[in-house]
Design an enzyme around this catalytic site. Structure first.
Site, PDB file in Angstrom:
ATOM      1  NE  ARG A   1      -2.609  -0.959   3.633  1.00 46.72           N
ATOM      2  CZ  ARG A   1      -2.581  -2.064   4.362  1.00 46.72           C
ATOM      3  NH1 ARG A   1      -2.971  -3.215   3.821  1.00 46.72           N
ATOM      4  NH2 ARG A   1      -2.180  -2.057   5.625  1.00 46.72           N
TER       5      ARG A   1
ATOM      6  CE  LYS B   1     -13.738  11.161   1.322  1.00 43.61           C
ATOM      7  NZ  LYS B   1     -13.595  10.112   0.300  1.00 43.61           N
TER       8      LYS B   1
ATOM      9  CD  GLU C   1     -17.356  11.682  -1.089  1.00 46.99           C
ATOM     10  OE1 GLU C   1     -16.464  11.549  -0.221  1.00 46.99           O
ATOM     11  OE2 GLU C   1     -17.411  10.992  -2.115  1.00 46.99           O
TER      12      GLU C   1
ATOM     13  CE  LYS D   1     -14.925  12.855  -3.558  1.00 48.63           C
ATOM     14  NZ  LYS D   1     -13.550  12.384  -3.395  1.00 48.63           N
TER      15      LYS D   1
HETATM   16  P1  13P Z   1     -14.501   7.702  -6.533  1.00 48.38           P
HETATM   17  O1  13P Z   1     -14.074   8.827  -7.442  1.00 48.38           O
HETATM   18  O2  13P Z   1     -13.836   6.398  -6.832  1.00 48.38           O
HETATM   19  O3  13P Z   1     -15.994   7.604  -6.432  1.00 48.38           O
HETATM   20  O4  13P Z   1     -13.988   8.057  -5.083  1.00 48.38           O
HETATM   21  C1  13P Z   1     -14.144   9.330  -4.627  1.00 48.38           C
HETATM   22  C2  13P Z   1     -14.167   9.303  -3.182  1.00 48.38           C
HETATM   23  O5  13P Z   1     -13.327   9.861  -2.522  1.00 48.38           O
HETATM   24  C3  13P Z   1     -15.264   8.575  -2.537  1.00 48.38           C
HETATM   25  O6  13P Z   1     -15.315   8.968  -1.230  1.00 48.38           O
END
Ligand code: 13P
Length: 341
Positions: free
Chosen positions: A46, A136, A177, A219
């Protein structure tokens, strides 16, 4: 550690022609990605993979920030440079995913609520020390028969707003988000309604919790047809409906909206972002990207778990980032897909 205001940080996250690379997959999620190429999901693998993504040449031309996972923000390059330090030295902000994941919402079969508020003030203080200027938190909204429920939307938006207020108290820009999932056979009209209801509830909750919008980044999901629906909307329709939804629900004080890719192919995610920026004219906020899969997929395939493929993986990421940078300006063309990576 930066002492910039949250307004300055938020504006820099959506600087002209730049977007965000999400490399914040939790350990179970990155295991799924590694399984898809037959790579073993060890801590060292990772670390090595994330080092490739972080250390590619000139990626800062197109990427303003990367979102890291708790394990990743504590890791370092092979020669011992901490990842946040390397990123900052290249003008890329090291963000951090701080939510505790989406768990089943009691009393609401098929729905989730994101956990992680307990102890968040202390964790944010630590992440600030580790160099993170933004964070986030992802909520999951599922479309289905009778879903989402109002209770699910309310619980998730309240958690997002409380997280955002704690971030700003710590001098960290919250990326909020609320992901409306692509899974299902729903129409694009249904997706529009759910996205609009969710965003209106989110901004009401942010207002209740006294979150400063000038220091916040959204987001967002695009307004799309469900992935099991036979009749999929085309690029122009997705762009038109997504723009309409955002104009109807996102205050003008917000500096930027960055999209998640959510299971779209890399080309779809780029084409949709480009169409919005090409057709929009003047908008109150920047529209850019914060993709994980749609940026990483070609790089992950090129890497294939083999250190010898590192340069090819970095070139694939750089190419995808460049195309999305062009899309954030409305300058992308499909012919650029085949241009030399
Ligand atoms: P994806 O663009 O793969 O949907 O991932 C964005 C993300 O950070 C989801 O939390």
């Amino acid at each position: 550690m930066s002492s910039q205001s949250i307004e300055t940080i938020a504006a820099a996250m959506v600087a002209e022609g730049k977007g965000i690379l999400a490399i914040d997959e939790s350990s179970p999620t990155i295991k799924k990605r590694f399984d898809s190429i037959g790579a073993e999901c060890t801590e060292e693998n990772r670390r090595a993979y994330r080092e490739l993504l972080i250390a590619g040449d000139d990626i800062n031309e197109f990427i303003s920030g990367m979102i890291l996972y708790d394990e990743t923000i504590r890791q370092a390059t092979g020669d011992g440079t901490p990842f946040p330090k390397l990123l900052a030295s290249r003008g890329i902000m090291p963000g951090i995913k701080v939510d505790g994941g989406a768990k089943d919402l009691a009393g609401h079969p098929g729905e989730k609520v994101t956990e992680g508020l307990d102890g968040l003030r202390d964790r944010l203080a630590e992440y600030r020390e580790l160099g993170a200027p933004f964070a986030k938190w992802r909520a999951v909204i599922t479309i289905g028969d009778g879903l989402p429920s109002r209770g699910c939307i309310t619980a998730n938006c309240e958690a997002l707003a409380r997280y955002a207020a704690l971030c700003q108290e710590a001098g960290i820009v919250p990326m909020v988000e609320p992901e409306v999932m692509l899974d299902g056979d729903h129409s694009i009209e249904r997706c529009y309604d759910v996205c609009e209801e969710t965003l209106r509830a989110l901004f009401a909750a942010l207002y209740d919790q006294r979150v400063v919008l000038e220091g916040t980044i959204l987001k967002a999901s695009m307004v799309l047809t469900g992935n099991k629906c036979a009749k999929r909307a085309g690029v122009e329709e997705v762009a038109e409906r997504t723009l309409r939804c955002l104009k109807n629900s996102v205050p003008a004080a917000l500096p930027g909206i960055v999209f998640l890719s959510g299971g779209q192919t890399p080309v779809e995610a780029t084409a949709h972002l480009n169409a919005m920026n090409a057709m929009a004219g003047e908008l109150p906020w920047k529209l850019s990207f914060s993709y994980s899969r749609a940026l990483q997929a070609p790089a992950l395939a090129a890497w294939n778990g083999d250190p010898a493929n590192g340069k090819a993986a970095q070139a694939a990421l750089r190419h995808r980032a460049q195309l999305n940078s062009a899309a954030s300006l409305g300058h992308y063309k499909e012919s650029m897909e085949t241009a030399a990576a």
